[in-house]
Design a protein around this motif. Structure first.
Motif, PDB file in Angstrom:
ATOM      1  N   GLN A 163       0.836  -1.206   0.000  1.00  0.00           N
ATOM      2  CA  GLN A 163       0.000   0.000   0.000  1.00  0.00           C
ATOM      3  C   GLN A 163       0.872   1.258   0.000  1.00  0.00           C
ATOM      4  OE1 GLN A 163      -3.590   0.111   0.035  1.00  0.00           O
ATOM      5  NE2 GLN A 163      -2.936   2.155  -0.606  1.00  0.00           N
ATOM      6  N   LEU A 164       1.924   1.250   0.832  1.00  0.00           N
ATOM      7  CA  LEU A 164       2.786   2.435   0.899  1.00  0.00           C
ATOM      8  C   LEU A 164       3.454   2.685  -0.456  1.00  0.00           C
ATOM      9  CD1 LEU A 164       4.091   4.772   2.395  1.00  0.00           C
ATOM     10  CD2 LEU A 164       5.801   3.208   3.322  1.00  0.00           C
ATOM     11  N   LYS A 165       3.824   1.608  -1.121  1.00  0.00           N
ATOM     12  CA  LYS A 165       4.438   1.738  -2.445  1.00  0.00           C
ATOM     13  C   LYS A 165       3.465   2.437  -3.410  1.00  0.00           C
ATOM     14  CE  LYS A 165       6.432  -1.371  -5.680  1.00  0.00           C
ATOM     15  NZ  LYS A 165       6.813  -2.722  -6.028  1.00  0.00           N
ATOM     16  N   GLN A 166       2.217   1.974  -3.383  1.00  0.00           N
ATOM     17  CA  GLN A 166       1.190   2.611  -4.218  1.00  0.00           C
ATOM     18  C   GLN A 166       1.021   4.076  -3.811  1.00  0.00           C
ATOM     19  OE1 GLN A 166      -0.311   1.578  -6.888  1.00  0.00           O
ATOM     20  NE2 GLN A 166       0.876  -0.300  -6.695  1.00  0.00           N
ATOM     21  N   ASN A 167       0.996   4.310  -2.500  1.00  0.00           N
ATOM     22  CA  ASN A 167       0.802   5.684  -2.029  1.00  0.00           C
ATOM     23  C   ASN A 167       1.925   6.603  -2.484  1.00  0.00           C
ATOM     24  OD1 ASN A 167      -1.477   4.775  -0.809  1.00  0.00           O
ATOM     25  ND2 ASN A 167      -0.725   4.917   1.298  1.00  0.00           N
ATOM     26  N   PHE A 168       3.161   6.066  -2.490  1.00  0.00           N
ATOM     27  CA  PHE A 168       4.274   6.890  -2.979  1.00  0.00           C
ATOM     28  C   PHE A 168       4.049   7.265  -4.449  1.00  0.00           C
ATOM     29  CE2 PHE A 168       7.474   5.157   0.346  1.00  0.00           C
ATOM     30  CZ  PHE A 168       7.356   6.298   1.112  1.00  0.00           C
ATOM     31  N   LYS A 169       3.577   6.279  -5.230  1.00  0.00           N
ATOM     32  CA  LYS A 169       3.320   6.574  -6.649  1.00  0.00           C
ATOM     33  C   LYS A 169       2.245   7.658  -6.777  1.00  0.00           C
ATOM     34  CE  LYS A 169       4.598   2.111  -8.550  1.00  0.00           C
ATOM     35  NZ  LYS A 169       4.089   0.789  -8.839  1.00  0.00           N
ATOM     36  N   HIS A 170       1.178   7.500  -5.995  1.00  0.00           N
ATOM     37  CA  HIS A 170       0.098   8.492  -6.068  1.00  0.00           C
ATOM     38  C   HIS A 170       0.546   9.855  -5.552  1.00  0.00           C
ATOM     39  CE1 HIS A 170      -2.601   4.741  -5.732  1.00  0.00           C
ATOM     40  NE2 HIS A 170      -2.300   4.989  -6.994  1.00  0.00           N
ATOM     41  N   THR A 171       1.491   9.841  -4.595  1.00  0.00           N
ATOM     42  CA  THR A 171       1.996  11.119  -4.071  1.00  0.00           C
ATOM     43  C   THR A 171       2.657  11.895  -5.201  1.00  0.00           C
ATOM     44  OG1 THR A 171       2.434  10.051  -1.965  1.00  0.00           O
ATOM     45  CG2 THR A 171       3.439  12.201  -2.296  1.00  0.00           C
ATOM     46  N   MET A 172       3.439  11.185  -5.996  1.00  0.00           N
ATOM     47  CA  MET A 172       4.118  11.834  -7.118  1.00  0.00           C
ATOM     48  C   MET A 172       3.076  12.467  -8.047  1.00  0.00           C
ATOM     49  SD  MET A 172       7.219  12.188  -8.108  1.00  0.00           S
ATOM     50  CE  MET A 172       7.528  13.427  -9.350  1.00  0.00           C
ATOM     51  N   ASP A 173       2.027  11.692  -8.388  1.00  0.00           N
ATOM     52  CA  ASP A 173       0.982  12.226  -9.284  1.00  0.00           C
ATOM     53  C   ASP A 173       0.338  13.467  -8.668  1.00  0.00           C
ATOM     54  OD1 ASP A 173       1.492  10.012 -10.794  1.00  0.00           O
ATOM     55  OD2 ASP A 173      -0.221   8.853 -10.039  1.00  0.00           O
ATOM     56  N   SER A 174       0.065  13.384  -7.363  1.00  0.00           N
ATOM     57  CA  SER A 174      -0.634  14.504  -6.718  1.00  0.00           C
ATOM     58  C   SER A 174       0.236  15.748  -6.638  1.00  0.00           C
ATOM     59  CB  SER A 174      -1.080  14.125  -5.301  1.00  0.00           C
ATOM     60  OG  SER A 174      -1.904  12.998  -5.352  1.00  0.00           O
ATOM     61  N   ILE A 175       1.511  15.578  -6.281  1.00  0.00           N
ATOM     62  CA  ILE A 175       2.343  16.789  -6.157  1.00  0.00           C
ATOM     63  C   ILE A 175       2.579  17.424  -7.534  1.00  0.00           C
ATOM     64  CG2 ILE A 175       3.496  16.255  -3.954  1.00  0.00           C
ATOM     65  CD1 ILE A 175       5.967  15.460  -5.422  1.00  0.00           C
ATOM     66  N   VAL A 176       2.734  16.589  -8.551  1.00  0.00           N
ATOM     67  CA  VAL A 176       2.942  17.141  -9.900  1.00  0.00           C
ATOM     68  C   VAL A 176       1.704  17.944 -10.308  1.00  0.00           C
ATOM     69  CG1 VAL A 176       3.135  16.527 -12.349  1.00  0.00           C
ATOM     70  CG2 VAL A 176       4.609  15.409 -10.673  1.00  0.00           C
ATOM     71  N   CYS A 177       0.551  17.354 -10.072  1.00  0.00           N
ATOM     72  CA  CYS A 177      -0.700  17.997 -10.463  1.00  0.00           C
ATOM     73  C   CYS A 177      -0.899  19.321  -9.711  1.00  0.00           C
ATOM     74  CB  CYS A 177      -1.823  17.007 -10.175  1.00  0.00           C
ATOM     75  SG  CYS A 177      -3.415  17.673 -10.416  1.00  0.00           S
ATOM     76  N   LEU A 178      -0.709  19.314  -8.387  1.00  0.00           N
ATOM     77  CA  LEU A 178      -0.928  20.539  -7.614  1.00  0.00           C
ATOM     78  C   LEU A 178       0.156  21.580  -7.891  1.00  0.00           C
ATOM     79  CD1 LEU A 178      -2.278  19.299  -4.151  1.00  0.00           C
ATOM     80  CD2 LEU A 178      -3.531  20.032  -6.167  1.00  0.00           C
ATOM     81  N   LYS A 179       1.348  21.120  -8.237  1.00  0.00           N
ATOM     82  CA  LYS A 179       2.410  22.084  -8.563  1.00  0.00           C
ATOM     83  C   LYS A 179       2.090  22.766  -9.897  1.00  0.00           C
ATOM     84  CE  LYS A 179       7.323  22.868  -8.773  1.00  0.00           C
ATOM     85  NZ  LYS A 179       7.645  23.009 -10.190  1.00  0.00           N
ATOM     86  N   GLU A 180       1.632  21.975 -10.862  1.00  0.00           N
ATOM     87  CA  GLU A 180       1.273  22.552 -12.163  1.00  0.00           C
ATOM     88  C   GLU A 180       0.178  23.604 -12.025  1.00  0.00           C
ATOM     89  OE1 GLU A 180       0.296  19.373 -14.799  1.00  0.00           O
ATOM     90  OE2 GLU A 180       2.425  18.924 -15.164  1.00  0.00           O
ATOM     91  N   LYS A 181      -0.720  23.377 -11.083  1.00  0.00           N
ATOM     92  CA  LYS A 181      -1.813  24.337 -10.881  1.00  0.00           C
ATOM     93  C   LYS A 181      -1.372  25.530 -10.029  1.00  0.00           C
ATOM     94  CE  LYS A 181      -5.590  21.012 -11.302  1.00  0.00           C
ATOM     95  NZ  LYS A 181      -6.446  21.596 -12.321  1.00  0.00           N
TER      96      LYS A 181
END
Ligand code: ATP
Length: 402
Positions: free
Chosen positions: A231-249
């Protein structure tokens, strides 16, 4: 210029480390590392007189940093060999030659140097086959106990692997696993671990590095047993997606990433890790409040926002108001639920900007006596505005009158 000055003043100086590595790789690196065989601080003083800029001296370490007017940084270090009185302690410094200095470094790819003195300018020093390893993309320590002496090198190895798509060679990997078997990470202070995490989150892909650290058991070595590594591995992947998305915005900045990752990590480790990070990680007060708030109230709110039940915008606002952008980003990563993500976006992009225009003075002029009723009125007006029932200041006034 530095080489000419060194020649004139009788110093032996070398460009070393990351600067040389990146020069050979053709990668930009704006910090120049210079080793001086004699006293680096007195040489740096001469250079700052010559080139201008600001100098910072670190007497204890025999180093100095000059920041030039254009922002470029030059680090000067006295050639040294480090003696570690016990593993993972801070180094004590003793003057010695350039070869010793290069031998004490983390990996062969960081042992390359160029002479800067004008009589031998550009002579390339490669005592430990660093250029071959650079060509082969191989990360190698210089001696067996390197990771035991300084466990932060484990994180550095992961960073270089991910940044340049390099790999540790088999024996280096063996030394690393051996160091972990001896629980070396436990010897690092919270402050040093925090510094390494800060360096990791500034890399292009922090999640890949943290997943590597998780898979090899480095995170468990620091924090104890992870409750659900998959689960943590998946969460790390999703963290990357989320930070990229919020940074772009434009909602999240790079300096915010560290806290998002810490929240995601704490969420997967035993409760005591929460306390350890708050106590030992040298976090500022604001960050500690954000972490507490996330675990005290943030996590609970995820459940409501994930459910398919219809929620008015004002209910979404009430659930998310008061949570920091780091917490919202971590919530997106941990829950990985599209409905929740959309609701967080709605909050960040629209709802949290909705404000009531009426002020306390307006209410006074309307003959309403100041008191707790003011905040009740304002919050009711906000609720009406969020749900699209009213829009303008006139609407607000009419709503109160009615
Ligand atoms: P980056 O590009 O991440 O800044 P760098 O290699 O320039 O990488 P620095 O932290 O600026 O990293 O360190 C400069 C040099 O000092 C390194 O190239 C390496 O030779 C040496 N060094 C840094 N940290 C260590 C360490 N923990 N152990 C041994 N040598 C180190």
């Amino acid at each position: 210029l530095i080489g000419q000055k060194a020649q004139k003043e009788g110093f032996k100086v070398y460009a070393v480390g990351g600067f040389v590595r990146d020069l050979l790789l053709g990668v930009p690196n704006h910090d120049i590392d210079i080793v001086v065989e004699q006293d680096a601080i007195s040489f740096a003083r001469k250079i700052v007189k010559y080139l201008g800029g600001q100098i910072k001296e670190y007497q204890k370490f025999g180093t100095a940093t000059i920041t030039l007017k254009d922002g470029m940084k030059i680090d000067f270090a006295t050639a040294r060999m480090e003696f570690y009185p016990f593993p993972a302690a801070m180094p004590e410094v003793e003057e010695t030659t350039i070869k010793h200095d290069l031998y004490r470094r983390d990996f062969t790819i960081n042992t390359l140097a160029f002479r800067l003195n004008s009589d031998k300018f550009g002579d390339f020093l490669d005592f430990f086959e660093g250029s071959k390893d650079l060509e082969q993309g191989s990360i190698k320590v210089l001696y067996n106990l390197s990771f035991v002496e300084d466990p932060t090198r484990i994180f550095r190895a992961f960073r270089f692997e991910s940044r340049y798509s390099f790999h540790m060679d088999d024996s280096t990997m063996g030394f690393l696993l051996n160091a972990l078997e001896n629980n070396v990470m436990q010897k690092l202070s919270g402050t040093r671990i925090f510094e390494e995490f800060q360096a990791i989150v500034l890399e292009p892909n922090p999640s890949v590095i943290l997943i590597r650290a998780l898979e090899l058991g480095v995170l468990d070595n620091i924090f104890g047993k992870c409750s659900n590594p998959q689960q943590l591995k998946q969460n790390f992947k999703h963290t990357m997606d989320s930070i990229v998305c919020l940074k772009e915005k434009g909602i999240l900045e790079k300096k915010d990433f560290i806290l998002v990752y810490l929240l995601v990590i704490i969420n997967s480790y035993p409760k005591k890790v929460f306390e350890i990070i708050l106590k030992d990680f040298n976090l500022d007060k604001g960050s500690r409040i954000i972490i507490r708030n996330f675990f005290d109230v943030g996590l609970e709110r995820i459940e409501k926002l994930k459910s398919n039940k219809h929620l008015d915008p004002s209910e979404i606002y009430d659930s998310l108001n008061g949570l920091s952008v780091h917490s919202l980003c971590a919530m997106m990563a941990i829950a990985d639920n599209d409905l929740l993500k959309n609701r967080i976006f709605l909050y960040l992009e629209e709802l949290h900007k909705v404000d009531v225009e009426i002020t306390g003075n307006d209410l006074k002029e309307m003959g309403i006596k100041p008191g707790p009723v003011y905040s009740k009125i304002i919050s009711r007006l906000r609720q009406q505005k969020l749900n699209g029932e009213i829009h303008t200041k006139d609407d607000e006034l009419n709503y109160i009158k009615s």
